[in-house]
Motif scaffolding. Structure first.
Motif, mmCIF file in Angstrom:
data_model
loop_
_atom_site.group_PDB
_atom_site.id
_atom_site.type_symbol
_atom_site.label_atom_id
_atom_site.label_comp_id
_atom_site.label_asym_id
_atom_site.label_seq_id
_atom_site.Cartn_x
_atom_site.Cartn_y
_atom_site.Cartn_z
ATOM 1 N N ARG A 1 -0.962 -2.473 -5.232
ATOM 2 C CA ARG A 1 -1.015 -1.225 -4.476
ATOM 3 C C ARG A 1 -2.393 -1.008 -3.849
ATOM 4 O O ARG A 1 -2.503 -0.508 -2.726
ATOM 5 C CB ARG A 1 -0.653 -0.058 -5.386
ATOM 6 C CG ARG A 1 0.822 -0.005 -5.732
ATOM 7 C CD ARG A 1 1.119 0.922 -6.912
ATOM 8 N NE ARG A 1 0.584 2.265 -6.766
ATOM 9 C CZ ARG A 1 1.137 3.240 -6.035
ATOM 10 N NH1 ARG A 1 2.261 2.992 -5.365
ATOM 11 N NH2 ARG A 1 0.585 4.443 -5.967
ATOM 12 N N ALA B 1 3.741 -3.609 -5.683
ATOM 13 C CA ALA B 1 4.585 -2.712 -4.894
ATOM 14 C C ALA B 1 5.848 -3.452 -4.495
ATOM 15 O O ALA B 1 5.893 -4.680 -4.477
ATOM 16 C CB ALA B 1 3.834 -2.232 -3.653
ATOM 17 N N GLN C 1 8.844 -0.031 -0.781
ATOM 18 C CA GLN C 1 7.644 0.806 -0.757
ATOM 19 C C GLN C 1 6.711 0.403 0.380
ATOM 20 O O GLN C 1 6.180 1.258 1.092
ATOM 21 C CB GLN C 1 6.924 0.719 -2.097
ATOM 22 C CG GLN C 1 7.665 1.395 -3.232
ATOM 23 C CD GLN C 1 7.081 1.070 -4.594
ATOM 24 O OE1 GLN C 1 6.338 0.084 -4.765
ATOM 25 N NE2 GLN C 1 7.409 1.869 -5.591
ATOM 26 N N LYS D 1 7.911 1.656 3.742
ATOM 27 C CA LYS D 1 7.622 3.074 3.951
ATOM 28 C C LYS D 1 6.169 3.278 4.356
ATOM 29 O O LYS D 1 5.862 4.011 5.317
ATOM 30 C CB LYS D 1 7.928 3.871 2.688
ATOM 31 C CG LYS D 1 7.616 5.359 2.808
ATOM 32 C CD LYS D 1 7.955 6.109 1.532
ATOM 33 C CE LYS D 1 7.615 7.598 1.657
ATOM 34 N NZ LYS D 1 7.974 8.352 0.429
#
Length: 242
Positions: A68, A135, A139, A142
């Motif tokens: 992330r 991730a 995700q 998005k």
């Protein structure tokens, strides 16, 4: 069709991608992610590893999961976000953290968020971000779609396993209609990790996206490069394809 991007970014200079040399020992010209990794590397957006490379240093490890924190840096820099940030939003991302600046930029713009539950934030305090965690493909779709400013109403269904009821449907559709992402062929007998069903072909022979699967460093490079540098690694945004 015109794009609906509303992002405010620092213009990205053009580069001579042909004469840029990429040093990674595990990403040669036959690697499916070669051109995307090279694009981001030559723009100074991504880097690799100088230790622990089975093929020799330096390496990129394109098939490793991306974290992330790494995503925050790659997307923020690709979008050209450069505003100063201050304060601390997450208990595990102080100003001294490696990815602090990029996490805060995407957070303050509403493109990434953290966790507010004791399970994900165990031992850290609430809210937390967990920058070291991987991730998923959904995700990342998005985050990238929002950072690029894509906001048109989603149309159709590109992937068998991403119906309109899926959490990431709108973002995946926006990227798919621009040719940013692709999926996996149906009818291979693979067990879909999201549905736990065999990926059989439907009447339209639509591919599968596997939005719940962790996204790799190579896949992330492709998605980000296709979104922000679609014209031979030059800055821009891809148009919607009908």
């Amino acid at each position: 069709p015109t794009n609906t991007s509303t992002r405010t970014a620092t213009p990205s200079p053009t580069i001579d991608i042909e004469n840029c040399v990429m040093p990674f020992t595990d990403v040669n010209q036959f690697n499916p992610f070669y051109i995307y990794i090279k694009c981001l590397y030559c723009r100074g957006i991504i880097s690799g590893y100088n230790t622990g490379c089975p093929t020799g240093n330096p390496c990129f490890k394109p098939y490793n999961d991306i974290t992330r924190g790494q995503i925050a840096k790659i997307v923020s820099n690709s979008a050209g976000f450069s505003e100063p940030v201050s304060g601390q939003r997450y208990t595990d991302v102080p100003p001294s953290h490696t990815f602090y600046v990029w996490i805060m930029r995407l957070t303050l713009r509403g493109h990434m968020s953290g966790y507010n539950d004791p399970v994900n934030c165990a031992g850290l305090g609430i809210p937390c971000f967990r920058p070291e965690q991987p991730a998923t493909r959904g995700q990342l779709s998005k985050i990238v779609s929002n950072a690029a400013g894509f906001a048109e109403p989603p149309v159709g269904q590109a992937f068998t396993d991403v119906p309109p009821s899926n959490t990431f449907y709108a973002f995946i559709q926006r990227l798919s209609r621009r040719g940013v992402i692709s999926g996996y062929d149906c009818g291979t007998g693979f067990i879909n990790p999201c549905t736990l069903l065999v990926e059989a072909c439907d009447a339209q022979n639509r591919p599968y996206f596997r939005p719940c699967s962790n996204v790799t460093r190579g896949q992330a490079s492709k998605i980000v490069s296709n979104t922000f540098f679609p014209l031979n690694c030059q800055p821009g945004l891809p148009e919607i394809r009908e």
